[in-house]
Design a protein around this motif. Structure first.
Motif, PDB file in Angstrom:
ATOM      1  N   PRO A  54     -24.805   1.632  -5.610  1.00  0.00           N
ATOM      2  CA  PRO A  54     -25.905   2.240  -4.849  1.00  0.00           C
ATOM      3  C   PRO A  54     -26.145   1.513  -3.528  1.00  0.00           C
ATOM      4  CG  PRO A  54     -26.520   1.936  -7.147  1.00  0.00           C
ATOM      5  CD  PRO A  54     -25.236   1.202  -6.962  1.00  0.00           C
ATOM      6  N   ALA A  55     -26.349   2.295  -2.483  1.00  0.00           N
ATOM      7  CA  ALA A  55     -26.682   1.722  -1.176  1.00  0.00           C
ATOM      8  C   ALA A  55     -28.186   1.528  -1.038  1.00  0.00           C
ATOM      9  CB  ALA A  55     -26.165   2.626  -0.057  1.00  0.00           C
ATOM     10  N   LEU A  56     -28.928   1.897  -2.065  1.00  0.00           N
ATOM     11  CA  LEU A  56     -30.377   1.769  -2.037  1.00  0.00           C
ATOM     12  C   LEU A  56     -30.784   0.325  -2.280  1.00  0.00           C
ATOM     13  CD1 LEU A  56     -31.167   4.891  -4.249  1.00  0.00           C
ATOM     14  CD2 LEU A  56     -31.103   4.776  -1.754  1.00  0.00           C
ATOM     15  N   THR A  57     -31.796  -0.130  -1.600  1.00  0.00           N
ATOM     16  CA  THR A  57     -32.258  -1.505  -1.722  1.00  0.00           C
ATOM     17  C   THR A  57     -32.822  -1.760  -3.118  1.00  0.00           C
ATOM     18  OG1 THR A  57     -32.813  -1.494   0.639  1.00  0.00           O
ATOM     19  CG2 THR A  57     -33.765  -3.255  -0.714  1.00  0.00           C
ATOM     20  N   ASP A  58     -32.449  -2.909  -3.687  1.00  0.00           N
ATOM     21  CA  ASP A  58     -32.963  -3.358  -4.988  1.00  0.00           C
ATOM     22  C   ASP A  58     -32.627  -2.404  -6.131  1.00  0.00           C
ATOM     23  OD1 ASP A  58     -34.085  -5.593  -3.764  1.00  0.00           O
ATOM     24  OD2 ASP A  58     -35.942  -4.519  -3.318  1.00  0.00           O
ATOM     25  N   VAL A  59     -31.537  -1.675  -6.015  1.00  0.00           N
ATOM     26  CA  VAL A  59     -31.100  -0.782  -7.090  1.00  0.00           C
ATOM     27  C   VAL A  59     -29.758  -1.279  -7.620  1.00  0.00           C
ATOM     28  CG1 VAL A  59     -30.416   1.556  -7.716  1.00  0.00           C
ATOM     29  CG2 VAL A  59     -32.312   1.202  -6.138  1.00  0.00           C
ATOM     30  N   GLU A  60     -29.693  -1.552  -8.917  1.00  0.00           N
ATOM     31  CA  GLU A  60     -28.465  -2.028  -9.536  1.00  0.00           C
ATOM     32  C   GLU A  60     -27.657  -0.845 -10.066  1.00  0.00           C
ATOM     33  OE1 GLU A  60     -27.534  -5.078  -9.550  1.00  0.00           O
ATOM     34  OE2 GLU A  60     -29.360  -6.146  -8.955  1.00  0.00           O
ATOM     35  N   GLY A  61     -26.437  -1.133 -10.504  1.00  0.00           N
ATOM     36  CA  GLY A  61     -25.649  -0.129 -11.180  1.00  0.00           C
ATOM     37  C   GLY A  61     -24.430   0.308 -10.399  1.00  0.00           C
ATOM     38  N   GLY A  62     -23.833   1.409 -10.822  1.00  0.00           N
ATOM     39  CA  GLY A  62     -22.645   1.951 -10.188  1.00  0.00           C
ATOM     40  C   GLY A  62     -22.223   3.218 -10.881  1.00  0.00           C
ATOM     41  N   ILE A  83     -24.635   7.577 -13.097  1.00  0.00           N
ATOM     42  CA  ILE A  83     -24.960   6.295 -12.492  1.00  0.00           C
ATOM     43  C   ILE A  83     -25.374   5.344 -13.606  1.00  0.00           C
ATOM     44  CG2 ILE A  83     -26.455   5.076 -10.873  1.00  0.00           C
ATOM     45  CD1 ILE A  83     -26.780   7.775  -9.423  1.00  0.00           C
ATOM     46  N   ASN A  84     -24.610   4.296 -13.764  1.00  0.00           N
ATOM     47  CA  ASN A  84     -24.921   3.281 -14.765  1.00  0.00           C
ATOM     48  C   ASN A  84     -25.948   2.332 -14.155  1.00  0.00           C
ATOM     49  OD1 ASN A  84     -25.020   1.219 -16.612  1.00  0.00           O
ATOM     50  ND2 ASN A  84     -22.804   0.951 -16.761  1.00  0.00           N
ATOM     51  N   VAL A  85     -27.158   2.370 -14.674  1.00  0.00           N
ATOM     52  CA  VAL A  85     -28.248   1.577 -14.096  1.00  0.00           C
ATOM     53  C   VAL A  85     -28.479   0.278 -14.856  1.00  0.00           C
ATOM     54  CG1 VAL A  85     -29.428   3.561 -13.119  1.00  0.00           C
ATOM     55  CG2 VAL A  85     -29.944   2.864 -15.465  1.00  0.00           C
ATOM     56  N   THR A  86     -27.544  -0.077 -15.738  1.00  0.00           N
ATOM     57  CA  THR A  86     -27.659  -1.342 -16.446  1.00  0.00           C
ATOM     58  C   THR A  86     -27.667  -2.486 -15.445  1.00  0.00           C
ATOM     59  OG1 THR A  86     -26.448  -0.412 -18.301  1.00  0.00           O
ATOM     60  CG2 THR A  86     -26.626  -2.807 -18.213  1.00  0.00           C
ATOM     61  N   LEU A  87     -28.490  -3.464 -15.673  1.00  0.00           N
ATOM     62  CA  LEU A  87     -28.624  -4.582 -14.744  1.00  0.00           C
ATOM     63  C   LEU A  87     -27.272  -5.241 -14.492  1.00  0.00           C
ATOM     64  CD1 LEU A  87     -30.621  -6.328 -13.143  1.00  0.00           C
ATOM     65  CD2 LEU A  87     -30.804  -7.820 -15.135  1.00  0.00           C
ATOM     66  N   ALA A  88     -26.943  -5.413 -13.224  1.00  0.00           N
ATOM     67  CA  ALA A  88     -25.713  -6.084 -12.772  1.00  0.00           C
ATOM     68  C   ALA A  88     -24.449  -5.277 -13.060  1.00  0.00           C
ATOM     69  CB  ALA A  88     -25.596  -7.474 -13.380  1.00  0.00           C
ATOM     70  N   GLY A 208     -30.712  16.373 -13.662  1.00  0.00           N
ATOM     71  CA  GLY A 208     -31.079  16.112 -15.046  1.00  0.00           C
ATOM     72  C   GLY A 208     -32.111  15.007 -15.155  1.00  0.00           C
ATOM     73  N   ASP A 209     -31.758  13.964 -15.905  1.00  0.00           N
ATOM     74  CA  ASP A 209     -32.696  12.856 -16.109  1.00  0.00           C
ATOM     75  C   ASP A 209     -32.654  11.844 -14.977  1.00  0.00           C
ATOM     76  OD1 ASP A 209     -30.267  11.669 -16.493  1.00  0.00           O
ATOM     77  OD2 ASP A 209     -30.672  10.945 -18.520  1.00  0.00           O
ATOM     78  N   GLY A 210     -31.907  12.164 -13.933  1.00  0.00           N
ATOM     79  CA  GLY A 210     -31.836  11.268 -12.780  1.00  0.00           C
ATOM     80  C   GLY A 210     -30.660  10.316 -12.801  1.00  0.00           C
ATOM     81  N   HIS A 211     -29.834  10.398 -13.857  1.00  0.00           N
ATOM     82  CA  HIS A 211     -28.669   9.526 -13.964  1.00  0.00           C
ATOM     83  C   HIS A 211     -27.364  10.268 -13.726  1.00  0.00           C
ATOM     84  CE1 HIS A 211     -31.092   6.561 -16.696  1.00  0.00           C
ATOM     85  NE2 HIS A 211     -31.445   6.511 -15.435  1.00  0.00           N
ATOM     86  N   GLN A 212     -27.347  11.564 -13.992  1.00  0.00           N
ATOM     87  CA  GLN A 212     -26.109  12.322 -13.836  1.00  0.00           C
ATOM     88  C   GLN A 212     -25.958  12.801 -12.398  1.00  0.00           C
ATOM     89  OE1 GLN A 212     -25.617  15.538 -16.581  1.00  0.00           O
ATOM     90  NE2 GLN A 212     -23.460  15.823 -16.100  1.00  0.00           N
ATOM     91  N   LEU A 213     -24.699  12.832 -11.913  1.00  0.00           N
ATOM     92  CA  LEU A 213     -24.421  13.322 -10.571  1.00  0.00           C
ATOM     93  C   LEU A 213     -24.148  14.821 -10.609  1.00  0.00           C
ATOM     94  CD1 LEU A 213     -22.167  10.538  -9.011  1.00  0.00           C
ATOM     95  CD2 LEU A 213     -24.638  10.851  -8.825  1.00  0.00           C
TER      96      LEU A 213
END
Length: 231
Positions: A54-62, A83-88, A208-213
């Motif tokens: 993510p190019a968003l500030t303070d957002v983890e994942g990939g 988008i995998n939002v798991t920390l690091a 969807g729930d904000g995680h799917q592209l």
């Protein structure tokens, strides 16, 4: 006796490029503005592996892949691009495969390839996107790694199961564009393979729930990414 002005001018022409070339690229080579760059400032090249973070500030994942089919067969191959939002977490490595006609579409491609030591540079043209393949040949999901658009769901989502280089399958083709409203780049779905028009191309964001592209037809919930070269 002062040196002739012409002599000083010639010397400056040879010295100046050496002074300003600090990007690792050969002197005097200017990359076109539509070339995609990684976080180190180097051109993104075809066939190499990258993490899309993510190019968003303070957002983890990939970007990664998951099985969101909770009502069907939970043992089926994970096909949903998420988008995998798991920390690091940095997601799974992805690779880009540009349309073969890219070299013919721009005369600047030769200079671009030279600047990248012979590699084909990724630009804002149609391309296929694929996750890194499973190293296990017996993995039944090993071939489920190429992105495509799924029209059959209630929302147009990005899944795996596409084919590299198949021009007549419009679901396989995507594009990367500069995020003009901030950092990073945006993924587009580009069904028409049109190099010079906007007709039929749609930006990809979260659904969807904000995680799917998936497709945001009103350009809502857009999600910009940066590309980190995988080791």
């Amino acid at each position: 006796m002062k040196p002739p002005i012409i002599f000083l001018l010639v010397i400056s022409i040879y010295i100046l490029p050496l002074a300003i070339s600090d990007s690792g690229l050969p002197p005097l080579i200017r990359l076109p503005s539509d070339v995609i760059l990684d976080t180190a400032g180097n051109p993104v090249v075809a066939g190499a592996k990258y993490y899309a973070i993510p190019a968003l500030t303070d957002v983890e994942g990939g970007i990664s892949v998951a099985n969101l089919n909770t009502t069907g067969n939970p043992s089926a191959c994970p096909t949903h691009v998420v988008i995998n939002v798991t920390l690091a977490a940095v997601g799974r490595p992805i690779t880009f495969y540009p349309l073969n006609r890219e070299a013919e579409a721009s005369r600047a491609a030769e200079a671009s390839r030279a600047a990248a030591n012979g590699d084909a540079i990724i630009r804002q043209y149609p391309l296929n996107v694929a996750f890194e393949k499973s190293p296990d040949p017996s993995d039944p999901c090993a071939k489920e790694n190429v992105w495509k658009l799924n029209h059959e769901a209630s929302e147009a989502t990005i899944v795996t199961g596409g084919v590299i280089g198949k021009e007549d399958d419009i679901g396989n083709w995507f594009r990367i564009e500069k995020n003009i409203n901030g950092r990073g780049y945006l993924f587009n779905w580009w069904p028409s393979l049109c190099l010079y028009c906007r007709i039929g191309y749609f930006r990809i964001g979260t659904v969807g729930d904000g995680h799917q592209l998936g497709i945001n037809y009103r350009d809502e919930s857009l999600y910009p990414f940066e590309f980190v070269k995988a080791e």
